[in-house]
Design a protein around this motif. Structure first.
Motif, mmCIF file in Angstrom:
data_model
loop_
_atom_site.group_PDB
_atom_site.id
_atom_site.type_symbol
_atom_site.label_atom_id
_atom_site.label_comp_id
_atom_site.label_asym_id
_atom_site.label_seq_id
_atom_site.Cartn_x
_atom_site.Cartn_y
_atom_site.Cartn_z
ATOM 1 N N ILE A 81 -0.748 2.960 -4.011
ATOM 2 C CA ILE A 81 0.263 4.199 -3.487
ATOM 3 C C ILE A 81 0.014 5.894 -4.680
ATOM 4 C CG2 ILE A 81 2.475 4.554 -2.880
ATOM 5 C CD1 ILE A 81 1.242 3.095 -0.455
ATOM 6 N N ARG A 82 0.768 5.296 -5.585
ATOM 7 C CA ARG A 82 0.756 6.121 -6.500
ATOM 8 C C ARG A 82 -0.764 7.531 -6.827
ATOM 9 N NH1 ARG A 82 3.261 3.114 -11.422
ATOM 10 N NH2 ARG A 82 5.308 1.965 -10.357
ATOM 11 N N ASP A 83 -2.232 6.231 -6.680
ATOM 12 C CA ASP A 83 -3.124 8.334 -6.005
ATOM 13 C C ASP A 83 -2.627 8.355 -5.021
ATOM 14 O OD1 ASP A 83 -5.264 7.265 -8.123
ATOM 15 O OD2 ASP A 83 -5.629 5.552 -7.374
ATOM 16 N N GLN A 84 -2.153 8.403 -4.307
ATOM 17 C CA GLN A 84 -2.254 8.641 -2.964
ATOM 18 C C GLN A 84 -1.306 10.294 -2.768
ATOM 19 O OE1 GLN A 84 -1.760 5.537 0.066
ATOM 20 N NE2 GLN A 84 -3.910 5.802 0.708
ATOM 21 N N VAL A 85 -0.288 9.439 -3.474
ATOM 22 C CA VAL A 85 0.735 10.816 -3.921
ATOM 23 C C VAL A 85 0.147 11.843 -4.600
ATOM 24 C CG1 VAL A 85 3.088 11.047 -4.578
ATOM 25 C CG2 VAL A 85 2.754 9.135 -2.990
ATOM 26 N N THR A 86 0.115 11.187 -6.041
ATOM 27 C CA THR A 86 -0.876 12.138 -7.021
ATOM 28 C C THR A 86 -2.007 13.508 -6.155
ATOM 29 O OG1 THR A 86 -0.840 10.501 -8.814
ATOM 30 C CG2 THR A 86 -2.438 12.604 -8.990
ATOM 31 N N ALA A 87 -2.445 12.907 -4.501
ATOM 32 C CA ALA A 87 -4.105 13.663 -4.150
ATOM 33 C C ALA A 87 -2.333 14.837 -3.355
ATOM 34 C CB ALA A 87 -4.045 12.832 -2.858
ATOM 35 N N GLN A 88 -1.155 14.333 -2.474
ATOM 36 C CA GLN A 88 -0.731 15.419 -1.841
ATOM 37 C C GLN A 88 0.447 15.773 -2.860
ATOM 38 O OE1 GLN A 88 2.380 12.050 -0.150
ATOM 39 N NE2 GLN A 88 0.162 10.948 1.572
ATOM 40 N N ILE A 89 0.883 16.073 -4.669
ATOM 41 C CA ILE A 89 1.254 16.235 -5.196
ATOM 42 C C ILE A 89 0.398 18.240 -5.781
ATOM 43 C CG2 ILE A 89 1.631 16.731 -7.219
ATOM 44 C CD1 ILE A 89 2.701 14.014 -7.635
ATOM 45 N N THR A 129 -9.052 8.219 -10.136
ATOM 46 C CA THR A 129 -7.815 7.312 -9.899
ATOM 47 C C THR A 129 -7.249 6.291 -11.360
ATOM 48 O OG1 THR A 129 -9.322 5.190 -9.712
ATOM 49 C CG2 THR A 129 -9.506 6.927 -7.685
ATOM 50 N N GLU A 130 -6.021 5.891 -10.800
ATOM 51 C CA GLU A 130 -5.127 5.406 -11.709
ATOM 52 C C GLU A 130 -6.179 3.974 -12.356
ATOM 53 O OE1 GLU A 130 -1.119 3.177 -12.064
ATOM 54 O OE2 GLU A 130 -1.221 4.092 -10.002
ATOM 55 N N ASN A 131 -7.088 3.337 -10.924
ATOM 56 C CA ASN A 131 -7.524 2.642 -11.839
ATOM 57 C C ASN A 131 -9.138 3.033 -13.111
ATOM 58 O OD1 ASN A 131 -7.894 -0.421 -11.868
ATOM 59 N ND2 ASN A 131 -9.302 -0.612 -9.865
ATOM 60 N N GLY A 132 -9.113 4.312 -12.680
ATOM 61 C CA GLY A 132 -10.391 4.658 -13.510
ATOM 62 C C GLY A 132 -11.729 5.019 -13.061
ATOM 63 N N GLU A 133 -11.648 5.134 -11.702
ATOM 64 C CA GLU A 133 -12.689 5.633 -10.691
ATOM 65 C C GLU A 133 -12.831 6.645 -10.292
ATOM 66 O OE1 GLU A 133 -13.975 2.376 -7.633
ATOM 67 O OE2 GLU A 133 -11.575 1.793 -8.302
ATOM 68 N N HIS A 134 -13.228 7.650 -9.996
ATOM 69 C CA HIS A 134 -13.506 9.344 -9.558
ATOM 70 C C HIS A 134 -14.421 9.751 -8.135
ATOM 71 C CE1 HIS A 134 -16.482 12.815 -10.838
ATOM 72 N NE2 HIS A 134 -15.036 12.965 -10.747
ATOM 73 N N VAL A 162 -4.681 -0.881 3.787
ATOM 74 C CA VAL A 162 -3.564 -1.598 3.257
ATOM 75 C C VAL A 162 -4.647 -2.462 1.275
ATOM 76 C CG1 VAL A 162 -3.623 -4.092 3.711
ATOM 77 C CG2 VAL A 162 -4.856 -2.827 5.284
ATOM 78 N N GLU A 163 -5.375 -1.638 1.056
ATOM 79 C CA GLU A 163 -5.089 -2.868 -0.742
ATOM 80 C C GLU A 163 -3.953 -1.247 -0.382
ATOM 81 O OE1 GLU A 163 -9.545 -2.160 -1.869
ATOM 82 O OE2 GLU A 163 -9.536 -4.066 -1.395
ATOM 83 N N ALA A 164 -4.389 -0.357 -1.012
ATOM 84 C CA ALA A 164 -2.999 0.386 -1.547
ATOM 85 C C ALA A 164 -1.692 -0.061 -1.157
ATOM 86 C CB ALA A 164 -3.649 2.097 -0.725
ATOM 87 N N MET A 165 -1.804 -0.354 0.228
ATOM 88 C CA MET A 165 -0.449 -1.076 0.276
ATOM 89 C C MET A 165 0.256 -1.691 -0.664
ATOM 90 S SD MET A 165 1.719 -1.520 3.832
ATOM 91 C CE MET A 165 0.425 -3.434 4.677
ATOM 92 N N ASN A 166 -0.522 -2.322 -0.693
ATOM 93 C CA ASN A 166 -0.677 -3.672 -1.612
ATOM 94 C C ASN A 166 -0.249 -3.571 -3.294
ATOM 95 O OD1 ASN A 166 -1.400 -5.621 0.400
ATOM 96 N ND2 ASN A 166 -3.374 -6.525 -0.145
#
Ligand SMILES: CC(=O)SCCNC(=O)CCNC(=O)[C@H](O)C(C)(C)COP(=O)(O)OP(=O)(O)OC[C@H]1O[C@@H](n2cnc3c(N)ncnc32)[C@H](O)[C@@H]1OP(=O)(O)O
Ligand SMILES: N[C@@H](CCO)C(=O)O
Length: 401
Positions: free
Chosen positions: A157-165, A53-58, A315-319
């Motif tokens: 949101i960017r993590d979720q789009v990375t998964a979609q990519i 993830t962007e936040n450095g988690e896995h 919701v946190e992703a939306m935030n």
């Protein structure tokens, strides 16, 4: 706005159907998430493997659930990506049942002969990462055999789009004829057009803001706190059946609060007025106003199709949404979009008011209109799901552009 009591206000409304009453009485399982072993319905699954993830988690083993309609042509240039809102899923079309808790959410917009005509377009709709209808989320099982629960990573949101990519890569779709999303799906669509501009030929952004504002953050924070305060939330570790029921009260209350942002005062006042739900007066103890019953119904129903930890995650992703973050600001980011773009909002939307869509429209070079399209509707934010004729007409224009 007319808040006066009129004689008609005291006329009891029709009670909800017997099926609704049965649904409300039935005890839900601890989570409304789709679980491995449940019927897959029309879902298919793509395994994306390791995800950082962007936040450095896995996440060591990630997958997205998706559905599709139509055929990918030989040139592979007719693929359309449809991205769902906060609590939607891949089930854009189709019946409820066989693993799908709800009927298709855009049945009138997507299908043979519809605005997004599946005789022409190959439509794919994934469930977002962190969701609870087949894609990896907090209710998924971690390598140690237990649900991720509170250990699930924070997603943007960017993590979720990375998964979609990565899903598009794995399906061999180099370029989308269109990426279309409503509400949170529109946030994802915007990120697609900024992160992968050469892969997005057309862009449809419906009822979405360029950045989640302080007002929207505030509305979300109180909902998340409501979920977390439910004693059955147990810090997110509620999946164990031995603990009994899940945090349904908190989740149902959060959904009631959310629904107020999804609909408009005009609609609620006209639709429910001050009518009673049954023959028992709400002016005293025991009776309920019809609008209260409506909110209760949707709150309870939600707990049967959604997972509380997943709700917090999405919701946190939306935030996290801010297309200008690390890109020199919102306008700078919008200037980089090369897709032909439709931006649409609903005039009574109190969650993501039209000034957000107007701001997006002002700075996108390839807008197909002179400005954002603003639909007049009393349905508020949910108008993008309900006003299917008008929304469809504009999407058809986008796809023909
Ligand atoms: C991309 C995405 O966003 S996917 C997510 C979309 N789905 C959702 O948001 C799920 C929740 N559903 C909804 O909010 C709505 O159904 C929408 C937005 C999809 C469509 O809106 P509408 O057609 O206007 O539905 P509405 O809000 O009137 O709800 C109808 C339900 O309320 C019930 N209802 C209506 N009045 C009352 C009342 N007084 N008391 C109790 N229940 C009531 C109806 O029985 C009906 O039940 P059903 O859902 O089992 O059919
Ligand atoms: N009804 C929509 C609203 C958020 O866009 C949902 O629940 O996802």
């Amino acid at each position: 706005m007319d808040w006066q009591t009129t004689p008609e206000d005291t006329v009891p409304s029709a009670p909800v159907t017997e099926a609704d009453e049965r649904l409300l009485r039935a005890r839900p399982p601890a989570t409304g998430a789709w679980r491995d072993g449940d019927p897959a319905g029309h879902r298919r699954f793509t395994f994306l493997g390791d995800f950082h993830t962007e936040n450095g988690e896995h996440l060591p083993a990630t997958r997205l659930a998706w559905e599709s309609w139509g055929e990918l042509n030989e040139a592979r240039d007719n693929a359309v990506l449809i991205l769902h809102a906060l609590t939607g899923d891949s089930h854009v079309r189709g019946e409820a049942g066989a693993g799908h808790p709800t009927a298709g959410w855009w049945e009138q917009v997507v299908g043979p002969g519809a605005a997004v005509d599946t005789d022409r377009w190959f439509v794919i709709a994934p469930n977002m990462l962190g969701g609870c209808q087949g894609s990896t989320g907090p209710a998924s099982v971690a390598p140690d055999g237990r649900e991720w629960a509170s250990r699930f990573p924070y997603l943007t949101i960017r993590d979720q789009v990375t998964a979609q990519i990565r899903l598009a890569d794995s399906l061999g779709i180099d370029r989308w004829a269109a990426v279309i999303g409503g509400s949170m799906g529109g946030m994802h669509a915007l990120e697609w057009a900024i992160m992968e501009p050469e892969r997005v030929q057309r862009l449809g952004v419906l009822s979405s803001p360029p950045v989640t504002t302080a007002d929207q953050l505030a509305l979300n924070f109180v909902q998340l706190e409501t979920v977390r305060m439910d004693p059955h939330f147990a810090g997110g570790e509620y999946y164990d059946a031995a603990l009994g029921e899940g945090p349904h009260r908190g989740l149902a209350l959060a959904r009631r609060m959310a629904l107020l942002n999804y609909r408009s005062p005009i609609e609620l006042n006209q639709r429910f007025q001050r009518s009673w739900q049954s023959g028992v007066s709400p002016l005293g103890r025991g009776g309920r106003f019809a609008v209260q019953s409506y909110l209760d119904f949707h709150g309870n129903k939600f707990t049967r199709r959604f997972d509380a930890n997943s709700y917090i995650t999405v919701v946190e992703a939306m935030n996290s949404h801010d297309i200008g973050r690390d890109r020199g600001g919102v306008e700078e980011a919008l200037h980089t979009i090369t897709a032909k773009t439709l931006v649409l909002g609903i005039d009574s939307d109190r969650l993501f008011p039209v000034d957000g869509q107007q701001r997006i429209a002002r700075s996108i070079p390839g807008l197909i209109d002179e400005e954002a399209i603003v639909l007049s509707s009393d349905f508020g934010h949910d108008g993008f799901l309900i006003e299917t004729d008008e929304v469809g007409m504009h999407l058809r224009r986008l796809l023909d552009s």
